[in-house]
Design a protein around this motif. Structure first.
Motif, PDB file in Angstrom:
ATOM      1  N   ASN A  15       0.824  -1.202   0.000  1.00 34.58           N
ATOM      2  CA  ASN A  15       0.000   0.000   0.000  1.00 34.58           C
ATOM      3  C   ASN A  15       0.865   1.262   0.000  1.00 34.58           C
ATOM      4  OD1 ASN A  15      -1.766   2.060   0.381  1.00 34.58           O
ATOM      5  ND2 ASN A  15      -2.450   1.426   2.411  1.00 34.58           N
ATOM      6  N   ALA A  16       1.047   1.853  -1.195  1.00 36.92           N
ATOM      7  CA  ALA A  16       1.751   3.136  -1.290  1.00 36.92           C
ATOM      8  C   ALA A  16       0.743   4.249  -1.556  1.00 36.92           C
ATOM      9  CB  ALA A  16       2.801   3.082  -2.393  1.00 36.92           C
ATOM     10  N   ALA A  17      -0.501   4.030  -1.144  1.00 35.81           N
ATOM     11  CA  ALA A  17      -1.582   4.963  -1.455  1.00 35.81           C
ATOM     12  C   ALA A  17      -2.085   5.735  -0.236  1.00 35.81           C
ATOM     13  CB  ALA A  17      -2.746   4.207  -2.100  1.00 35.81           C
ATOM     14  N   GLY A  18      -1.746   5.292   0.968  1.00 32.81           N
ATOM     15  CA  GLY A  18      -2.286   5.939   2.161  1.00 32.81           C
ATOM     16  C   GLY A  18      -3.399   5.090   2.743  1.00 32.81           C
ATOM     17  N   THR A  19      -4.413   5.742   3.346  1.00 32.50           N
ATOM     18  CA  THR A  19      -5.520   4.945   3.880  1.00 32.50           C
ATOM     19  C   THR A  19      -6.652   4.933   2.882  1.00 32.50           C
ATOM     20  OG1 THR A  19      -6.147   6.918   5.071  1.00 32.50           O
ATOM     21  CG2 THR A  19      -5.077   5.218   6.337  1.00 32.50           C
ATOM     22  N   GLY A 274      12.296   9.050   6.006  1.00 36.18           N
ATOM     23  CA  GLY A 274      13.282   8.068   5.547  1.00 36.18           C
ATOM     24  C   GLY A 274      12.796   7.310   4.317  1.00 36.18           C
ATOM     25  N   ILE A 275      11.503   7.007   4.292  1.00 36.50           N
ATOM     26  CA  ILE A 275      10.927   6.309   3.134  1.00 36.50           C
ATOM     27  C   ILE A 275      10.950   7.221   1.899  1.00 36.50           C
ATOM     28  CG2 ILE A 275       8.760   5.389   2.189  1.00 36.50           C
ATOM     29  CD1 ILE A 275       8.189   4.173   4.928  1.00 36.50           C
ATOM     30  N   LEU A 276      10.659   8.497   2.102  1.00 41.56           N
ATOM     31  CA  LEU A 276      10.710   9.441   0.969  1.00 41.56           C
ATOM     32  C   LEU A 276      12.139   9.529   0.417  1.00 41.56           C
ATOM     33  CD1 LEU A 276       8.393  12.288   2.345  1.00 41.56           C
ATOM     34  CD2 LEU A 276       7.841  10.656   0.556  1.00 41.56           C
ATOM     35  N   ASP A 277      13.134   9.563   1.333  1.00 43.00           N
ATOM     36  CA  ASP A 277      14.543   9.572   0.890  1.00 43.00           C
ATOM     37  C   ASP A 277      14.828   8.360   0.008  1.00 43.00           C
ATOM     38  OD1 ASP A 277      14.987  11.811   2.425  1.00 43.00           O
ATOM     39  OD2 ASP A 277      15.890  10.713   4.111  1.00 43.00           O
ATOM     40  N   LEU A 278      14.388   7.214   0.481  1.00 38.37           N
ATOM     41  CA  LEU A 278      14.619   5.964  -0.245  1.00 38.37           C
ATOM     42  C   LEU A 278      13.972   6.010  -1.628  1.00 38.37           C
ATOM     43  CD1 LEU A 278      15.346   2.810  -0.097  1.00 38.37           C
ATOM     44  CD2 LEU A 278      12.972   2.542   0.614  1.00 38.37           C
ATOM     45  N   TRP A 279      12.712   6.459  -1.702  1.00 38.35           N
ATOM     46  CA  TRP A 279      12.017   6.543  -2.985  1.00 38.35           C
ATOM     47  C   TRP A 279      12.761   7.472  -3.945  1.00 38.35           C
ATOM     48  CZ3 TRP A 279       6.456   7.028  -0.565  1.00 38.35           C
ATOM     49  CH2 TRP A 279       5.966   5.732  -0.306  1.00 38.35           C
ATOM     50  N   GLU A 280      13.218   8.608  -3.406  1.00 37.85           N
ATOM     51  CA  GLU A 280      13.932   9.559  -4.271  1.00 37.85           C
ATOM     52  C   GLU A 280      15.211   8.932  -4.815  1.00 37.85           C
ATOM     53  OE1 GLU A 280      12.328  13.817  -2.502  1.00 37.85           O
ATOM     54  OE2 GLU A 280      14.113  12.896  -1.629  1.00 37.85           O
ATOM     55  N   GLN A 281      15.919   8.178  -3.948  1.00 38.50           N
ATOM     56  CA  GLN A 281      17.152   7.511  -4.412  1.00 38.50           C
ATOM     57  C   GLN A 281      16.857   6.546  -5.550  1.00 38.50           C
ATOM     58  OE1 GLN A 281      18.949   5.434  -1.121  1.00 38.50           O
ATOM     59  NE2 GLN A 281      19.200   7.364   0.000  1.00 38.50           N
ATOM     60  N   LEU A 346       2.929   8.841  -4.037  1.00 35.73           N
ATOM     61  CA  LEU A 346       3.321   7.736  -3.176  1.00 35.73           C
ATOM     62  C   LEU A 346       3.209   8.208  -1.738  1.00 35.73           C
ATOM     63  CD1 LEU A 346       6.518   6.476  -5.050  1.00 35.73           C
ATOM     64  CD2 LEU A 346       4.119   5.833  -5.410  1.00 35.73           C
ATOM     65  N   ASP A 347       2.472   7.436  -0.953  1.00 39.01           N
ATOM     66  CA  ASP A 347       2.207   7.813   0.435  1.00 39.01           C
ATOM     67  C   ASP A 347       2.948   6.845   1.360  1.00 39.01           C
ATOM     68  OD1 ASP A 347       0.910   7.810   3.039  1.00 39.01           O
ATOM     69  OD2 ASP A 347      -0.639   9.067   2.143  1.00 39.01           O
ATOM     70  N   PRO A 348       3.764   7.365   2.277  1.00 42.60           N
ATOM     71  CA  PRO A 348       4.587   6.483   3.113  1.00 42.60           C
ATOM     72  C   PRO A 348       3.892   5.971   4.377  1.00 42.60           C
ATOM     73  CG  PRO A 348       5.133   8.762   3.585  1.00 42.60           C
ATOM     74  CD  PRO A 348       4.041   8.788   2.536  1.00 42.60           C
ATOM     75  N   CYS A 349       2.638   6.389   4.663  1.00 40.39           N
ATOM     76  CA  CYS A 349       2.146   6.189   6.025  1.00 40.39           C
ATOM     77  C   CYS A 349       1.767   4.754   6.367  1.00 40.39           C
ATOM     78  CB  CYS A 349       1.047   7.180   6.375  1.00 40.39           C
ATOM     79  SG  CYS A 349      -0.515   6.849   5.605  1.00 40.39           S
ATOM     80  N   ASN A 350       1.577   3.897   5.363  1.00 34.91           N
ATOM     81  CA  ASN A 350       1.190   2.511   5.676  1.00 34.91           C
ATOM     82  C   ASN A 350       2.224   1.484   5.238  1.00 34.91           C
ATOM     83  OD1 ASN A 350      -1.372   2.283   7.072  1.00 34.91           O
ATOM     84  ND2 ASN A 350      -2.233   3.370   5.329  1.00 34.91           N
ATOM     85  N   LEU A 351       3.481   1.885   5.200  1.00 42.56           N
ATOM     86  CA  LEU A 351       4.521   1.018   4.649  1.00 42.56           C
ATOM     87  C   LEU A 351       5.649   0.787   5.634  1.00 42.56           C
ATOM     88  CD1 LEU A 351       4.891   2.631   1.146  1.00 42.56           C
ATOM     89  CD2 LEU A 351       4.283   0.261   1.581  1.00 42.56           C
ATOM     90  N   ASP A 352       6.228  -0.417   5.575  1.00 44.38           N
ATOM     91  CA  ASP A 352       7.519  -0.574   6.238  1.00 44.38           C
ATOM     92  C   ASP A 352       8.609  -0.410   5.168  1.00 44.38           C
ATOM     93  OD1 ASP A 352       7.710  -3.021   4.880  1.00 44.38           O
ATOM     94  OD2 ASP A 352       6.805  -4.090   6.556  1.00 44.38           O
ATOM     95  N   GLN A 358      10.269  -2.188  -2.237  1.00 44.92           N
ATOM     96  CA  GLN A 358       9.661  -3.015  -3.276  1.00 44.92           C
ATOM     97  C   GLN A 358       8.746  -2.171  -4.178  1.00 44.92           C
ATOM     98  OE1 GLN A 358       8.113  -6.598  -1.443  1.00 44.92           O
ATOM     99  NE2 GLN A 358       7.562  -7.441  -3.446  1.00 44.92           N
ATOM    100  N   ALA A 359       8.041  -1.208  -3.599  1.00 44.98           N
ATOM    101  CA  ALA A 359       7.160  -0.338  -4.383  1.00 44.98           C
ATOM    102  C   ALA A 359       7.978   0.483  -5.378  1.00 44.98           C
ATOM    103  CB  ALA A 359       6.375   0.584  -3.457  1.00 44.98           C
ATOM    104  N   ALA A 360       9.072   1.065  -4.910  1.00 42.89           N
ATOM    105  CA  ALA A 360       9.904   1.895  -5.798  1.00 42.89           C
ATOM    106  C   ALA A 360      10.542   1.036  -6.895  1.00 42.89           C
ATOM    107  CB  ALA A 360      10.978   2.610  -4.988  1.00 42.89           C
ATOM    108  N   ASN A 361      11.034  -0.145  -6.519  1.00 39.08           N
ATOM    109  CA  ASN A 361      11.624  -1.030  -7.527  1.00 39.08           C
ATOM    110  C   ASN A 361      10.591  -1.425  -8.582  1.00 39.08           C
ATOM    111  OD1 ASN A 361      14.092  -0.951  -6.257  1.00 39.08           O
ATOM    112  ND2 ASN A 361      13.801  -2.881  -5.155  1.00 39.08           N
TER     113      ASN A 361
END
Ligand SMILES: *Cc1c(COP(=O)(O)O)cnc(C)c1O
Length: 403
Positions: A15-19, A274-281, A346-352, A358-361
């Motif tokens: 879930n990269a969509a939020g709630t 941190g998730i946003l950083d990862l997605w940007e990378q 992409l919404d980071p709130c429901n992701l580990d 995996q979503a970004a890949n």
């Protein structure tokens, strides 16, 4: 076979969509699950449970009282019902027939949104008649005054990223004008984080979903004026019966509210950033994707990654990207309400972290596949739009294998 995904052959979802209620709203917090599990095997007096819920809701929101409904849509219907019937039990049993009672309910035209269902239908289900105020992007005091002049049972005010906020009447002004006529203001802010603001501005009933940002069980939380809340709960003897809140919903909402107030928002923000950083990378190297951090539209403390898809360079349109991601296994679900403008969020709130990676890949892979196969940019928006009816009717269609 304790794993439902294996037992019933379900497709896992990232879930990269939020709630989003369409994919199960949110991850129920383990502590909420534990408290609810403690009730599932027992009996409890529902009136008493709702009395305790009222105290929890009042303490969390600053309102006089509160109650729990089956969901926010049910809460709209039941609060509108309450505004029409008051505490008259015969009138409660008669709804949606309203007899001689005032049943007009004003809603600014720009607030008549679709959250998966229509605000207008949630209102009319109670037997009310919707009176739209103004036009899509402009409501003025004289539109409200004219409606008040003709008589209203209530006004429903919606706070959501779906509404048109240009030209809307602010809540404090609406409350002031409605109260001079004794007309209650019901605020639907199902997915907003702020628990205090609308009550502080004098709203008579305020609605949140227990299963959205709070991570509770499916439920609607209503806070408000004592008499209106009593009448809202009493709707369970009438129209509320078809939208019943069980003990699990009520306890889940109570636990969610209590837990929500003790959350450490700084830790959550850091984790999400941190998730946003990862997605940007991961996505910076993908041709044709323009990345920008985007703060939440209505001021909730969420920052999302806005991904603008330059179809010519990326090899596919934004709506094709969203559809291909959703068709994967695990399905990757992104926020697609602006895909026609070439944007996914992409919404980071429901992701580990692992799911986020995996979503970004998956996004990078779909873009790269579309370019190498040359099979993107085939479906224009008009075609994608036409396909939405088929998508809506796809469930259990005879000619489809429901994989
Ligand atoms: C999600 C939402 C609803 C519906 O909430 P449910 O609890 O799923 O019924 C109603 N209004 C708004 C503004 C929403 O965002």
């Amino acid at each position: 076979m304790d794993d439902p995904f294996q037992r019933w052959n379900l497709t896992p979802v990232i879930n990269a969509a939020g709630t989003m209620t369409s994919i199960g709203a949110s991850r129920v917090h383990p502590e909420i699950a534990r408290l609810v599990t403690g009730l599932l095997g027992s009996f409890v007096q529902m009136d008493q449970l709702q009395t305790r819920a009222s105290a929890v809701i009042a303490a969390a929101t600053g309102a006089d009282a509160g109650c729990v409904t089956g969901c926010s849509a049910a809460a709209i219907t039941q609060t509108v019902g309450a505004a029409i019937t008051g505490l008259d039990l015969a009138a409660i049993e008669a709804l949606p027939a309203t007899g001689e009672r005032e049943c007009r309910v004003a809603v600014q035209a720009g607030h008549l949104i679709h959250y998966g269902g229509l605000v207008s239908q949630a209102v009319t289900l109670a037997g009310a008649e919707v009176v739209p105020l103004g036009s899509a992007a402009l409501a003025e005091t004289w539109h409200l005054d004219a409606a008040l002049e003709q008589g209203l049972a209530a006004l429903v005010y919606v706070i959501s990223h779906h509404t048109v906020r240009e030209g809307e009447l602010p809540l404090d002004l609406v409350v002031e004008r409605c109260h001079t006529r004794g007309v209650p203001v019901i605020v639907d802010m199902a997915s907003e984080y702020d628990l205090l603001g609308a009550i502080a501005l004098g709203a008579d009933a305020v609605i949140w979903s227990g299963h959205k940002f709070m991570g509770g069980i499916t439920s609607g939380i209503v806070a408000g004026r004592h008499d209106l809340i009593r009448a809202t709960y009493l709707q369970h003897r009438g129209i509320g019966r078809t939208m019943k809140a069980g003990k699990e919903s009520i306890a889940g909402a109570m636990a969610a509210l209590e837990l929500w107030q003790t959350r450490d928002s700084a830790i959550i923000r850091t984790r999400e950033s941190g998730i946003l950083d990862l997605w940007e990378q991961v996505l910076a190297g993908v041709d044709g994707l323009i990345l920008q951090r985007h703060d939440d539209w209505t001021g909730n403390p969420i920052t999302r990654l806005e991904v603008t898809v330059d179809a010519g360079r990326a090899g596919l349109h934004a709506w094709e990207l969203a559809a291909r991601l959703a068709a994967r296994c695990p399905a990757v679900i992104v926020r697609d309400d602006l895909v026609e403008r070439g944007i996914v969020y992409l919404d980071p709130c429901n992701l580990d972290d692992a799911d986020a990676r995996q979503a970004a890949n998956a996004i990078a892979e779909e873009a790269s596949l579309a370019r190498s196969r040359g099979d993107g940019c085939r479906i224009y928006w008009s075609e994608a739009k036409r396909g939405r009816e088929a998508t809506a009717l796809a469930w259990l269609r005879q000619d489809d294998s429901q994989a």
